[in-house]
Design a protein around this motif. Structure first.
Motif, PDB file in Angstrom:
ATOM      1  N   SER A 135       0.841  -1.194   0.000  1.00 27.65           N
ATOM      2  CA  SER A 135       0.000   0.000   0.000  1.00 27.65           C
ATOM      3  C   SER A 135       0.871   1.236   0.000  1.00 27.65           C
ATOM      4  N   GLU A 149      -2.306  -3.904  -1.555  1.00 29.36           N
ATOM      5  CA  GLU A 149      -3.385  -3.439  -2.417  1.00 29.36           C
ATOM      6  C   GLU A 149      -3.194  -3.943  -3.843  1.00 29.36           C
ATOM      7  N   ARG A 161      -7.751  -2.164  -1.473  1.00 33.92           N
ATOM      8  CA  ARG A 161      -6.872  -2.441  -0.336  1.00 33.92           C
ATOM      9  C   ARG A 161      -7.348  -3.686   0.409  1.00 33.92           C
TER      10      ARG A 161
END
Length: 176
Positions: A135, A149, A161
């Protein structure tokens, strides 16, 4: 049973072409949903106990508990604590409970169950963990609960996510 079509064995060429096209999906099954207005998240289906959609008045408020908790829900004789997932993840606005139904995702780990109230459930999808990236755009409040993600769209303007339901269940934030 010679001549009976129900008992014929073939090599596959005589089967319906649609049956031959069935393939095993890549990845694992995940539930996709929205928190906030435009942020899409996913949870592994294996950690989800059930999905509940009830009117807000079925969630009973409980005094003197964390403001992250909306209250409790009695589902088939079991009491489930229901949390505002958006507020838990650091969104400034509480969930809008002035609506016909609130989608609640009941997650469970080692006998502990928690209902996560979300804005909208999208559905299920097979997602490949090998395609997941770390992420990149998240708050410090959200970081401990993200596994990574998937980038959606050609321009990489949207992401999906993946949340860690075990980290959410074990969080010390519930006692606050």
């Amino acid at each position: 049973m010679v001549g009976n079509p129900d008992f014929q064995t073939g090599t596959g060429q005589d089967q319906d072409p649609e049956l031959q096209k069935i393939e095993t999906p890549d990845g694992e099954l995940h539930l996709r949903f929205y928190v906030g207005s435009n942020d899409e998240f996913a949870l592994p289906a294996i950690g989800i106990r059930r999905i509940i959609e009830n009117p807000p008045d079925r969630i009973t408020p409980v005094p003197n508990v964390s403001p992250l908790l909306l209250g409790t829900l009695n589902e088939q004789g079991r009491v489930i604590w229901v949390a505002d997932l958006g507020q838990f993840l650091g969104y400034p606005q509480p969930m809008n409970t002035d609506r016909a139904e609130i989608p609640v995702i009941a997650v469970e780990h080692q006998g502990t169950m928690l209902g996560l109230a979300v804005n909208q459930i999208v559905g299920t999808d097979w997602l490949d963990a090998e395609q997941m990236k770390m992420s990149r755009d998240y708050s410090d409040t959200m970081a401990p609960f993200l596994r990574g993600e998937w980038v959606l769209g050609a321009n990489a303007d949207r992401s999906l996510r993946l949340l860690d339901h075990v980290a959410i269940l074990r969080s010390a934030r519930w006692a606050a």
